[in-house]
Motif scaffolding. Structure first.
Motif, PDB file in Angstrom:
ATOM      1  N   UNK A   1       0.846  -1.184   0.000  1.00  0.00           N
ATOM      2  CA  UNK A   1       0.000   0.000   0.000  1.00  0.00           C
ATOM      3  C   UNK A   1       0.883   1.235   0.000  1.00  0.00           C
ATOM      4  N   UNK A   2       0.534   2.210  -0.837  1.00  0.00           N
ATOM      5  CA  UNK A   2       1.361   3.390  -1.022  1.00  0.00           C
ATOM      6  C   UNK A   2       0.944   4.550  -0.125  1.00  0.00           C
ATOM      7  N   UNK A   3      -0.304   4.587   0.287  1.00  0.00           N
ATOM      8  CA  UNK A   3      -0.801   5.599   1.214  1.00  0.00           C
ATOM      9  C   UNK A   3      -1.020   4.959   2.577  1.00  0.00           C
ATOM     10  N   UNK A   4      -0.956   5.766   3.633  1.00  0.00           N
ATOM     11  CA  UNK A   4      -1.315   5.218   4.947  1.00  0.00           C
ATOM     12  C   UNK A   4      -2.758   4.706   4.933  1.00  0.00           C
ATOM     13  N   UNK A   5      -2.995   3.602   5.582  1.00  0.00           N
ATOM     14  CA  UNK A   5      -4.324   2.995   5.598  1.00  0.00           C
ATOM     15  C   UNK A   5      -5.356   3.944   6.190  1.00  0.00           C
ATOM     16  N   UNK A   6      -4.934   4.844   7.075  1.00  0.00           N
ATOM     17  CA  UNK A   6      -5.851   5.780   7.719  1.00  0.00           C
ATOM     18  C   UNK A   6      -6.481   6.762   6.732  1.00  0.00           C
ATOM     19  N   UNK A   7      -5.896   6.949   5.559  1.00  0.00           N
ATOM     20  CA  UNK A   7      -6.461   7.859   4.568  1.00  0.00           C
ATOM     21  C   UNK A   7      -7.657   7.265   3.831  1.00  0.00           C
ATOM     22  N   UNK A   8      -7.820   5.962   3.910  1.00  0.00           N
ATOM     23  CA  UNK A   8      -8.899   5.269   3.201  1.00  0.00           C
ATOM     24  C   UNK A   8      -8.859   5.503   1.695  1.00  0.00           C
ATOM     25  N   UNK A   9      -7.675   5.701   1.162  1.00  0.00           N
ATOM     26  CA  UNK A   9      -7.477   5.857  -0.276  1.00  0.00           C
ATOM     27  C   UNK A   9      -6.660   4.659  -0.757  1.00  0.00           C
ATOM     28  N   UNK A  10      -7.286   3.736  -1.491  1.00  0.00           N
ATOM     29  CA  UNK A  10      -6.616   2.484  -1.849  1.00  0.00           C
ATOM     30  C   UNK A  10      -5.565   2.652  -2.948  1.00  0.00           C
ATOM     31  N   UNK A  11      -4.420   3.132  -2.560  1.00  0.00           N
ATOM     32  CA  UNK A  11      -3.310   3.300  -3.480  1.00  0.00           C
ATOM     33  C   UNK A  11      -2.304   2.186  -3.193  1.00  0.00           C
TER      34      UNK A  11
END
Length: 97
Positions: free
Chosen positions: A8-18
């Motif tokens: 995962x490229x973004x922190x999971x807390x952002x809820x943006x599935x990158x």
């Protein structure tokens, strides 16, 4: 399976599935040429899937050249991004301060 990874490229807390996902099937010691070799790059609601066939000599040559060019451009882009971020940090003054 020779290689399988998803990062995962973004922190999971952002809820943006990158994320980036790579799958390389095993060739069973070089005896199986029809495996799946795929690289997926996803950012929020968009994704791309790049395929790298190893089914014959020409496809192997083209696939290896494709991944080498991709890695070269990504590395050059990373270097440019770091350079520009540093310049902005050093010189950007929001609201004229």
């Amino acid at each position: 399976m020779a290689y399988r990874k998803r990062v995962f490229l973004n922190p999971i807390s952002l809820s943006l599935p990158s994320y980036i996902q790579a799958v390389a099937d095993s060739s069973d010691e070089g005896t199986y040429v029809l495996g799946s070799y795929v690289l997926i790059v996803a950012d929020c609601h968009r994704n791309i899937m790049l395929e790298f066939s190893l089914a014959n000599e020409t496809q192997r040559r083209l696939s290896l050249a494709k991944i080498d060019r991709l890695v070269k451009v990504v590395n050059e882009f990373r270097d440019a991004l770091h350079k520009e971020a540093k310049l902005i940090e050093e010189n950007y003054k929001p609201d004229g301060y």
